[in-house]
Design a protein around this motif. Structure first.
Motif, mmCIF file in Angstrom:
data_model
loop_
_atom_site.group_PDB
_atom_site.id
_atom_site.type_symbol
_atom_site.label_atom_id
_atom_site.label_comp_id
_atom_site.label_asym_id
_atom_site.label_seq_id
_atom_site.Cartn_x
_atom_site.Cartn_y
_atom_site.Cartn_z
ATOM 1 N N SER A 1 31.758 43.516 41.122
ATOM 2 C CA SER A 1 30.654 44.040 40.623
ATOM 3 C C SER A 1 30.514 45.191 40.115
ATOM 4 N N TYR A 2 31.759 45.866 40.179
ATOM 5 C CA TYR A 2 31.598 47.270 39.350
ATOM 6 C C TYR A 2 31.283 47.340 38.075
ATOM 7 N N GLY A 3 30.190 48.119 37.802
ATOM 8 C CA GLY A 3 29.555 48.585 36.543
ATOM 9 C C GLY A 3 28.475 47.456 36.155
ATOM 10 N N LYS A 4 28.148 46.646 36.811
ATOM 11 C CA LYS A 4 26.967 45.858 36.623
ATOM 12 C C LYS A 4 25.682 46.696 36.490
ATOM 13 N N ASP A 5 25.630 47.736 37.425
ATOM 14 C CA ASP A 5 24.344 48.548 37.498
ATOM 15 C C ASP A 5 24.523 49.729 36.606
ATOM 16 N N LEU A 6 25.626 49.733 35.769
ATOM 17 C CA LEU A 6 25.709 50.643 34.614
ATOM 18 C C LEU A 6 25.590 50.138 33.388
ATOM 19 N N GLY A 7 25.032 48.842 33.313
ATOM 20 C CA GLY A 7 25.156 47.969 32.173
ATOM 21 C C GLY A 7 26.261 47.314 31.677
ATOM 22 N N ASP A 8 27.468 47.254 32.318
ATOM 23 C CA ASP A 8 28.685 46.634 31.649
ATOM 24 C C ASP A 8 29.408 46.081 32.936
ATOM 25 N N LEU A 9 29.454 44.905 32.973
ATOM 26 C CA LEU A 9 30.184 44.235 34.090
ATOM 27 C C LEU A 9 31.646 44.127 33.820
ATOM 28 N N ARG A 10 31.996 44.568 32.528
ATOM 29 C CA ARG A 10 33.617 44.478 32.275
ATOM 30 C C ARG A 10 34.175 45.722 32.277
ATOM 31 N N LEU A 11 33.279 46.851 33.002
ATOM 32 C CA LEU A 11 33.841 48.092 33.046
ATOM 33 C C LEU A 11 35.069 48.442 33.850
ATOM 34 N N LEU A 12 35.162 47.517 34.929
ATOM 35 C CA LEU A 12 36.648 47.555 35.696
ATOM 36 C C LEU A 12 37.774 47.290 34.621
ATOM 37 N N GLU A 13 37.676 46.244 33.757
ATOM 38 C CA GLU A 13 38.680 46.035 33.028
ATOM 39 C C GLU A 13 39.071 46.940 31.913
ATOM 40 N N THR A 14 37.967 47.906 31.530
ATOM 41 C CA THR A 14 38.268 49.108 30.769
ATOM 42 C C THR A 14 38.717 50.101 31.415
ATOM 43 N N LEU A 15 38.537 50.269 32.792
ATOM 44 C CA LEU A 15 38.760 51.423 33.610
ATOM 45 C C LEU A 15 40.339 51.384 33.869
ATOM 46 N N LEU A 16 40.807 49.994 34.375
ATOM 47 C CA LEU A 16 41.960 49.885 34.676
ATOM 48 C C LEU A 16 43.153 50.771 33.989
ATOM 49 N N PRO A 17 43.367 50.475 32.694
ATOM 50 C CA PRO A 17 44.160 51.360 31.854
ATOM 51 C C PRO A 17 44.279 52.648 31.649
ATOM 52 N N GLU A 18 42.896 53.233 31.980
ATOM 53 C CA GLU A 18 42.583 54.430 32.144
ATOM 54 C C GLU A 18 43.257 55.235 33.459
ATOM 55 N N LEU A 19 43.255 54.474 34.288
ATOM 56 C CA LEU A 19 43.895 54.799 35.434
ATOM 57 C C LEU A 19 45.239 54.906 35.236
ATOM 58 N N THR A 20 45.919 53.933 35.055
ATOM 59 C CA THR A 20 47.502 53.747 35.022
ATOM 60 C C THR A 20 48.052 54.447 34.046
ATOM 61 N N ALA A 21 47.130 55.302 33.023
ATOM 62 C CA ALA A 21 47.738 56.251 32.244
ATOM 63 C C ALA A 21 47.809 57.591 32.714
ATOM 64 N N ILE A 22 47.343 57.890 34.104
ATOM 65 C CA ILE A 22 47.426 59.055 34.401
ATOM 66 C C ILE A 22 48.804 59.386 34.924
ATOM 67 N N ASP A 23 49.115 60.825 34.668
ATOM 68 C CA ASP A 23 50.456 61.037 34.758
ATOM 69 C C ASP A 23 50.630 61.229 36.192
ATOM 70 N N GLY A 24 51.781 60.430 36.677
ATOM 71 C CA GLY A 24 52.163 60.351 38.155
ATOM 72 C C GLY A 24 51.389 59.121 38.898
ATOM 73 N N ILE A 25 50.670 58.504 38.481
ATOM 74 C CA ILE A 25 50.313 57.375 38.802
ATOM 75 C C ILE A 25 51.095 56.302 38.496
ATOM 76 N N GLU A 26 51.767 55.592 39.300
ATOM 77 C CA GLU A 26 52.391 54.222 38.981
ATOM 78 C C GLU A 26 51.980 53.011 39.396
ATOM 79 N N TRP A 27 51.252 52.823 40.481
ATOM 80 C CA TRP A 27 50.415 51.476 40.781
ATOM 81 C C TRP A 27 48.994 51.707 40.830
ATOM 82 N N VAL A 28 48.336 50.599 40.469
ATOM 83 C CA VAL A 28 46.932 50.551 40.700
ATOM 84 C C VAL A 28 46.592 49.241 41.290
ATOM 85 N N ARG A 29 45.990 49.071 42.529
ATOM 86 C CA ARG A 29 45.703 48.043 43.336
ATOM 87 C C ARG A 29 44.087 47.689 43.450
ATOM 88 N N VAL A 30 43.760 46.722 43.109
ATOM 89 C CA VAL A 30 42.287 46.231 43.203
ATOM 90 C C VAL A 30 42.119 45.477 44.584
#
Length: 494
Positions: free
Chosen positions: A252-281
């Motif tokens: 449901s992440y993003g539904k109250d912000l007006g964008d139910l696909r916000l998680l799909e957008t956020l994931l690559p931004e998180l993995t692009a952070i220097d030092g972060i190797e894995w992101v798990r939902v």
């Protein structure tokens, strides 16, 4: 009544934070620790070394509530023979029962609710000073109407003395607007391992008939992506390699912000952070798991192919009484979609056995589904009434002995099935995050294994210089239940 005179403090007050329950509680504890340390408290790990002990309780099911009470009583015993002056209950059980818990457990010096979190340091000082805290009378937190996260003013707060300043954008809400675990301000890591939970949202808008969580956690409120990213960047400076995204319902992440696909957008931004190797939902609702999210989890570099799907049952009639959606065919179709995108994906779930009105045929439907689903891990819970839930009013309750017998039957099946699934991974090439080096044993988790509950992977033949936090490629050579043994391919570690 305690007539002891509180001893004079020499130096900062020491505090130990004891955390029970889920990863969301771990985040809450680290936020409380950050607030306390920033306000002059000295954090200690061992409750026996603490002037005050804060127990972050769990109020999810009866066994968790019992563990919370036992932990509070154990901490209270320290007041008789140690330096501990006060024991304070916080967290879900404290929020859920408030004054009722305080009245039934006088050994705790105070029971604090979520709205006390912003002023936690002042609360603890007053309690240690002998002031009587009046516990709250719980109310349904879904009745609160927090302002939209988009409109919140944010301030940047840092914790001194712990590496780079954690540039966390912190919306300090008024107490009446607090969506769940209190406003986000700062965080102090209590566990130095390479994995850290990162909260996406608080609360839940679903109305599952067996679940009380929305009543004390509140309605679903997404964190702003900028807040999530800022905190993730800070966690990376603290040596974190894996971000474990947690919420009551991540789909449901993003539904109250007006964008139910916000998680799909956020994931690559998180993995692009220097030092972060894995992101798990974590915690994905099957009925809300859309194809675009499946593809994002399966194909975004750095996001591990891991699907924590909360099925709860497979019988359509039981699911309807649970106020959920689905049936065996729709669930198996979703699993086929997942495996079409990521054939070696890790898939876990939980099921409730013995729900009111569950027939032998319903139980057989569940077991047939589990056999066809080939899940890596399945948690099995026996139904019990939870205060204030719709299901507690249902007819058709099963005898507790019958519920226990059904749980034992499903657990035996699940143990067999998960053992078979682990055996299927023999010969598979896996990447392992090293989490433990002890007595010559190198242990961690492969991508399909979530933290704490999904088994581990022991590495054999690992390089002598392997360190905690390293990612090592290996080939699975043996399985032991859900745990794996894998031969390290040292030329491909990093």
């Amino acid at each position: 009544m305690d007539t002891r005179t509180p001893p004079q403090q020499n130096g900062p007050i020491s505090v130990a934070v004891v955390t029970l329950g889920c990863a969301r509680n771990e985040v809450d504890s680290e936020e409380l620790a950050g607030r306390l340390e920033a306000d002059g408290f000295r954090l200690v790990e061992d409750p026996e070394d603490a002037d005050t002990v804060v127990v972050n309780t769990c109020g999810f099911v009866e066994s968790a509530k019992k563990d919370s009470v036992d932990t509070l009583l154990q901490a209270s015993d320290l007041k008789e023979h140690g330096r501990t002056q006060a024991v304070v209950a916080v967290g879900c059980m404290a929020e859920r029962y408030g004054k009722e818990l305080a009245d039934s457990l006088p050994e705790a010096d105070a029971v604090l609710g979520f709205d006390d979190y912003p002023d936690i340091a002042a609360r603890l000082r007053s309690i240690i000073g002998g002031e009587k805290h009046e516990p709250h009378v719980p109310s349904d937190r879904r009745a609160l109407l927090p302002i939209s996260p988009v409109d919140r003013d944010a301030s940047t707060i840092s914790v001194p003395g712990h590496g780079a300043a954690p540039e966390i954008q912190a919306p300090d809400l008024n107490a009446s607007e607090s969506p769940a675990s209190g406003p986000r301000a700062m965080r102090r890591r209590l566990d130095g391992g390479p994995m850290a939970p990162l909260k996406l949202a608080s609360g839940c808008d679903r109305r599952c008939s067996f679940c009380a969580i929305p009543s004390f956690r509140g309605s679903f409120v997404s964190r702003r992506p900028s807040d999530v990213l800022h905190e993730a960047q800070w966690l990376a400076t603290q040596g974190v390699k894996e971000l474990f995204l947690v919420s009551e319902n991540s789909t449901s992440y993003g539904k109250d912000l007006g964008d139910l696909r916000l998680l799909e957008t956020l994931l690559p931004e998180l993995t692009a952070i220097d030092g972060i190797e894995w992101v798990r939902v974590s915690y994905m609702q099957p009925a809300e798991t859309r194809p675009g999210l499946v593809q994002a989890v399966a194909h975004t570099p750095g996001v591990v192919p891991y699907f924590d799907l909360s099925f709860q049952h497979a019988s359509a009639s039981v699911l309807r009484r649970m106020r959920r959606f689905g049936d065996p065919q729709s669930f198996l179709t979703l699993l086929d979609q997942v495996r079409a995108e990521a054939p070696s994906a890790g898939i876990r779930s939980n099921v409730i056995v013995g729900f009111p009105g569950e027939t032998e045929e319903d139980l057989e439907t569940l077991c047939d589904f589990l056999e066809a689903a080939r899940l890596d891990v399945t948690g099995v819970f026996g139904y019990s009434d939870e205060d204030g839930t719709e299901a507690a009013t249902y007819d058709g309750k099963l005898d507790p002995d019958e519920v226990a017998a059904r749980v034992a039957h499903v657990n035996a099946l699940v143990e067999e099935l998960t053992t078979q699934r682990a055996e299927e991974r023999i010969g598979e090439r896996v990447q392992v995050l090293v989490e433990s080096l002890e007595d010559g044993l190198v242990e961690g988790r492969a991508q399909h294994q979530g933290p704490e509950v999904d088994g581990t992977t022991q590495l054999v033949g690992a390089a002598a210089d392997v360190r905690i936090g390293d990612l090592v490629w290996a080939e699975v050579v043996e399985s032991q239940g859900v745990d794996l043994v894998a031969q390290a391919q040292n030329g491909e570690s990093r």
